[in-house]
Design a protein around this motif. Structure first.
Motif, PDB file in Angstrom:
ATOM      1  N   ALA A 286      21.518   0.448 -15.448  1.00  0.00           N
ATOM      2  CA  ALA A 286      22.263   0.685 -16.686  1.00  0.00           C
ATOM      3  C   ALA A 286      22.490   2.181 -16.896  1.00  0.00           C
ATOM      4  N   ALA A 287      21.447   2.981 -16.623  1.00  0.00           N
ATOM      5  CA  ALA A 287      21.584   4.434 -16.791  1.00  0.00           C
ATOM      6  C   ALA A 287      22.632   5.008 -15.842  1.00  0.00           C
ATOM      7  N   SER A 288      22.626   4.542 -14.592  1.00  0.00           N
ATOM      8  CA  SER A 288      23.603   5.079 -13.633  1.00  0.00           C
ATOM      9  C   SER A 288      25.018   4.624 -13.983  1.00  0.00           C
ATOM     10  N   ALA A 289      25.157   3.409 -14.533  1.00  0.00           N
ATOM     11  CA  ALA A 289      26.488   2.948 -14.963  1.00  0.00           C
ATOM     12  C   ALA A 289      27.004   3.787 -16.122  1.00  0.00           C
ATOM     13  N   LEU A 290      26.122   4.166 -17.022  1.00  0.00           N
ATOM     14  CA  LEU A 290      26.511   5.019 -18.139  1.00  0.00           C
ATOM     15  C   LEU A 290      26.880   6.422 -17.656  1.00  0.00           C
ATOM     16  N   LEU A 291      26.181   6.908 -16.636  1.00  0.00           N
ATOM     17  CA  LEU A 291      26.549   8.202 -16.050  1.00  0.00           C
ATOM     18  C   LEU A 291      27.948   8.130 -15.436  1.00  0.00           C
ATOM     19  N   ALA A 292      28.277   6.989 -14.823  1.00  0.00           N
ATOM     20  CA  ALA A 292      29.633   6.816 -14.300  1.00  0.00           C
ATOM     21  C   ALA A 292      30.653   6.867 -15.434  1.00  0.00           C
ATOM     22  N   ASP A 293      30.310   6.267 -16.578  1.00  0.00           N
ATOM     23  CA  ASP A 293      31.197   6.313 -17.734  1.00  0.00           C
ATOM     24  C   ASP A 293      31.394   7.744 -18.235  1.00  0.00           C
ATOM     25  N   VAL A 294      30.326   8.514 -18.203  1.00  0.00           N
ATOM     26  CA  VAL A 294      30.434   9.920 -18.610  1.00  0.00           C
ATOM     27  C   VAL A 294      31.419  10.650 -17.699  1.00  0.00           C
ATOM     28  N   MET A 295      31.341  10.377 -16.401  1.00  0.00           N
ATOM     29  CA  MET A 295      32.265  11.025 -15.462  1.00  0.00           C
ATOM     30  C   MET A 295      33.711  10.631 -15.755  1.00  0.00           C
ATOM     31  N   ILE A 296      33.934   9.333 -15.986  1.00  0.00           N
ATOM     32  CA  ILE A 296      35.298   8.866 -16.258  1.00  0.00           C
ATOM     33  C   ILE A 296      35.817   9.436 -17.577  1.00  0.00           C
ATOM     34  N   ALA A 297      34.958   9.439 -18.600  1.00  0.00           N
ATOM     35  CA  ALA A 297      35.385   9.957 -19.896  1.00  0.00           C
ATOM     36  C   ALA A 297      35.711  11.443 -19.811  1.00  0.00           C
ATOM     37  N   THR A 298      34.935  12.177 -19.054  1.00  0.00           N
ATOM     38  CA  THR A 298      35.202  13.603 -18.870  1.00  0.00           C
ATOM     39  C   THR A 298      36.504  13.806 -18.103  1.00  0.00           C
ATOM     40  N   TRP A 299      36.714  12.999 -17.064  1.00  0.00           N
ATOM     41  CA  TRP A 299      37.930  13.102 -16.243  1.00  0.00           C
ATOM     42  C   TRP A 299      39.172  12.768 -17.067  1.00  0.00           C
ATOM     43  N   SER A 300      39.056  11.792 -17.956  1.00  0.00           N
ATOM     44  CA  SER A 300      40.214  11.368 -18.746  1.00  0.00           C
ATOM     45  C   SER A 300      40.310  12.086 -20.097  1.00  0.00           C
ATOM     46  N   ARG A 301      39.327  12.943 -20.378  1.00  0.00           N
ATOM     47  CA  ARG A 301      39.295  13.693 -21.637  1.00  0.00           C
ATOM     48  C   ARG A 301      39.326  12.754 -22.847  1.00  0.00           C
ATOM     49  N   ASP A 302      38.509  11.716 -22.746  1.00  0.00           N
ATOM     50  CA  ASP A 302      38.429  10.713 -23.814  1.00  0.00           C
ATOM     51  C   ASP A 302      37.147  10.963 -24.602  1.00  0.00           C
ATOM     52  N   GLY A 303      37.276  11.634 -25.730  1.00  0.00           N
ATOM     53  CA  GLY A 303      36.100  11.989 -26.515  1.00  0.00           C
ATOM     54  C   GLY A 303      35.355  10.788 -27.053  1.00  0.00           C
ATOM     55  N   ARG A 304      36.096   9.773 -27.499  1.00  0.00           N
ATOM     56  CA  ARG A 304      35.444   8.578 -28.052  1.00  0.00           C
ATOM     57  C   ARG A 304      34.621   7.867 -26.981  1.00  0.00           C
ATOM     58  N   ALA A 305      35.197   7.726 -25.789  1.00  0.00           N
ATOM     59  CA  ALA A 305      34.468   7.077 -24.703  1.00  0.00           C
ATOM     60  C   ALA A 305      33.239   7.882 -24.301  1.00  0.00           C
ATOM     61  N   LEU A 306      33.375   9.204 -24.335  1.00  0.00           N
ATOM     62  CA  LEU A 306      32.247  10.054 -23.995  1.00  0.00           C
ATOM     63  C   LEU A 306      31.118   9.872 -25.004  1.00  0.00           C
ATOM     64  N   ARG A 307      31.473   9.738 -26.271  1.00  0.00           N
ATOM     65  CA  ARG A 307      30.446   9.523 -27.296  1.00  0.00           C
ATOM     66  C   ARG A 307      29.762   8.161 -27.115  1.00  0.00           C
ATOM     67  N   LEU A 308      30.556   7.140 -26.752  1.00  0.00           N
ATOM     68  CA  LEU A 308      29.971   5.809 -26.519  1.00  0.00           C
ATOM     69  C   LEU A 308      28.985   5.838 -25.346  1.00  0.00           C
ATOM     70  N   ALA A 309      29.390   6.489 -24.267  1.00  0.00           N
ATOM     71  CA  ALA A 309      28.502   6.582 -23.107  1.00  0.00           C
ATOM     72  C   ALA A 309      27.253   7.389 -23.444  1.00  0.00           C
ATOM     73  N   GLY A 310      27.423   8.450 -24.220  1.00  0.00           N
ATOM     74  CA  GLY A 310      26.272   9.246 -24.640  1.00  0.00           C
ATOM     75  C   GLY A 310      25.311   8.447 -25.491  1.00  0.00           C
ATOM     76  N   ALA A 311      25.851   7.620 -26.379  1.00  0.00           N
ATOM     77  CA  ALA A 311      25.003   6.773 -27.214  1.00  0.00           C
ATOM     78  C   ALA A 311      24.239   5.768 -26.359  1.00  0.00           C
ATOM     79  N   GLY A 312      24.903   5.225 -25.318  1.00  0.00           N
ATOM     80  CA  GLY A 312      24.234   4.296 -24.417  1.00  0.00           C
ATOM     81  C   GLY A 312      23.089   4.961 -23.672  1.00  0.00           C
ATOM     82  N   LEU A 313      23.308   6.190 -23.199  1.00  0.00           N
ATOM     83  CA  LEU A 313      22.247   6.922 -22.515  1.00  0.00           C
ATOM     84  C   LEU A 313      21.085   7.219 -23.466  1.00  0.00           C
TER      85      LEU A 313
END
Length: 564
Positions: free
Chosen positions: A220-247
């Motif tokens: 689960a932690a590694s999947a959330l890290l993947a989300d952080v990478m995608i959110a950073t790549w796409s510059r999606d602040g909301r998605a980055l916050r969701l992934a951060g909350a999951g971590l």
């Protein structure tokens, strides 16, 4: 009165002008932490062009970058296990696999999973090479099939709106559990959770839900890290916050699991001596076999012991004959040793019953010289200790290397050592959590593993096997004495902390004192709750996917039925 017709009520005659759609920002690839819309187009949506580019992520659509990513994931995860044993690397090792699966259909995800699994297991179980390609290749493919199945399941669910790090982790755990049980009893060896055997925090989590709980949290932690990478790549602040909350949630679970770790009750202690008497990093010569080198070597080590002991252990394959099968000299040597040191003596032998069947057996002799009881190995190694489907595989040349074909024993048996109930498991059995858990539920206050890994020489097999015993100690809150004929011999306390450790192919005696314990960890009490919880999660995900599929397949209302 004649009906009134107009362009508005005659669709087949109507000429419509459509305004150009407003420009909008290109859609970004969905994250594991985001749910897809119920109306999103999928590969199964009839009449809708599938737009897979929006799911591609940083790797894009070409197959080659994805293949490279999954191979990298497999190699990184293997580096987290012995011989490199870079445990924390497992937290990021699978991120390339998650990125490669993103946007892939079930077929492609299965292929990518198979390739990644082959990369991982080709390194992890490379020690099977000692039995030839005929052993290594089928073993690697069978194990890698679990990665392929997990990939297909994740992709199928994601395409139907059921995606997320928790679903991915649940899928992974379910297939780890499956490959640990099937086929032929499974091989519980490659779980992600074993990579964290050296971490006190991870071992605390194992006490809560077993090694598979550690796998779930790490995946689960590694999947959330993947989300952080995608959110950073796409510059999606909301998605980055969701992934951060999951971590943050994962960190909270880890901290709470560590702070509230189970503490067993001490019931006493055992003074032990574990004999390691094979220093031959090769097959024994026929002359050495005829001279009973292994028996002689271990009895010579036993003569070096001084002072009283509670338990003396002769590991798997250390005796060339069965003291109860007519070898009076060996029996007298064992009983004399028991009387001299006031110790119970545990010895592994090949026993033969009245029907001529052979068993891999541990026997316990009391200080009086009396045989207290025996335990025969239940979980045999396929193609190592028995040949399944002998009519099919019995003619294969490699199977003829098996020196003894064993029959599986039945039932668990506890020995009493200085008043303490003690369980013994033999070699391969220590890799199976449910079996060891059963002994502890029966009342075992300590666990002894007797093993023979000499066939795998100086490969990583011995160290990997030791990791399984360490996690069994953590899961059950019981000390584990891991006695190996050629090493590695080691001792772990009830928290899984290593107390003693020997070298490979070095004749030695490992001695010390270990605290026996009682009580039930949450894992011992509730068993495989993580597996059943993961199954429930997948059932819910399939229900969501089914509802989404039904909605996308509902036919649109015919335009001619609408009235002006």
């Amino acid at each position: 009165m004649r009906p009134r017709w107009s362009a508005a009520t005659a669709p087949e005659l109507r000429i419509q002008r459509r305004a150009a759609p407003p420009a909008r920002r290109a859609e970004e690839p969905p994250l594991l932490s985001q749910s897809a819309s119920a109306s999103a187009p999928t590969a199964d949506t009839p009449g809708v062009e599938q737009r897979t580019a929006r799911h591609a992520g940083p790797l894009g659509q070409p197959l080659l970058p994805r293949v490279a990513a999954v191979v990298l994931a497999g190699l990184l995860l293997s580096a987290a296990r012995p011989p490199l044993d870079l445990g924390p690397l497992a937290l990021v090792a699978l991120v390339p696999l998650w990125l490669a699966w993103r946007g892939a259909g079930p077929g492609r995800a299965a292929l990518l999973g198979l390739i990644g699994g082959v990369a991982y297991y080709s390194v992890l179980v490379s020690w099977a090479w000692y039995f030839g390609t005929v052993a290594l290749a089928p073993l690697v493919l069978a194990l890698a099939a679990s990665w392929a199945a997990a990939g297909a399941a994740v992709a199928w669910l994601a395409a139907r709106g059921a995606r997320g790090p928790w679903i991915l982790a649940a899928t992974w755990v379910v297939f780890e559990a499956v490959i640990g049980r099937f086929p032929l009893g499974g091989l519980s060896w490659g779980e992600v959770g074993y990579a964290f055997h050296a971490s006190s925090v991870a071992r605390a989590l194992a006490g809560w839900g077993g090694v598979l709980f550690v796998s779930y949290v790490a995946v689960a932690a590694s999947a959330l890290l993947a989300d952080v990478m995608i959110a950073t790549w796409s510059r999606d602040g909301r998605a980055l916050r969701l992934a951060g909350a999951g971590l943050a949630l994962v960190v909270a679970v880890v901290v709470v699991g560590d702070v509230t770790r189970y503490t067993p009750r001490a019931t006493g202690s055992l003074r032990y001596a574990l004999l390691q008497g094979n220093d031959k990093d090769r097959e024994l010569t026929q002359a050495e076999v005829d001279e009973q080198y292994l028996t002689t070597s271990h009895l010579a080590l036993a003569q070096q012991l001084r002072g009283p002991y509670d338990l003396i252990v002769f590991p798997e394959s250390s005796l060339d004959s069965d003291p109860e099968g007519g070898d009076i000299a060996v029996r007298n040597a064992l009983t004399d040793l028991a009387r001299t040191h006031g110790a119970d003596v545990l010895a592994n032998v090949i026993s033969v019953d009245e029907r001529g069947r052979s068993f891999n057996t541990n026997r316990l002799y009391e200080p009086s010289g009396k045989l207290q009881g025996s335990y025969s190995k239940q979980h045999l190694v396929p193609f190592g200790e028995y040949i399944p489907w002998r009519s099919v595989f019995g003619s294969i040349g490699a199977t003829k290397q098996i020196k003894t074909l064993f029959t599986a024993g039945h039932g668990r048996h506890l020995f009493r050592v200085s008043g303490h109930p003690v369980a013994t498991v033999i070699c391969f059995e220590s890799a199976f959590s449910p079996l060891v858990r059963g002994f502890v539920r029966d009342g075992a206050q300590a666990i002894v593993v007797t093993t023979n890994n000499r066939s795998y020489r100086r490969s990583a097999n011995s160290a990997q096997h030791l990791d399984t015993s360490q996690m069994r100690a953590a899961e059950t809150a019981r000390p584990v004495l891991h006695a190996a004929i050629s090493g590695i011999t080691a001792v772990f306390d009830a928290s899984g902390r290593q107390l003693r450790h020997s070298r490979l192919f070095h004749n030695t005696v490992v001695t010390g004192r270990v605290t026996t314990t009682s009580g039930e960890t949450p894992y011992v009490r509730y068993g495989e709750w993580v597996v059943w919880g993961s199954v429930a999660c997948l059932v819910g995900a399939v229900a969501v996917a089914g509802r989404t599929l039904r909605k996308t397949r509902e036919p649109p209302e015919p335009a001619g039925d609408r009235r002006a």
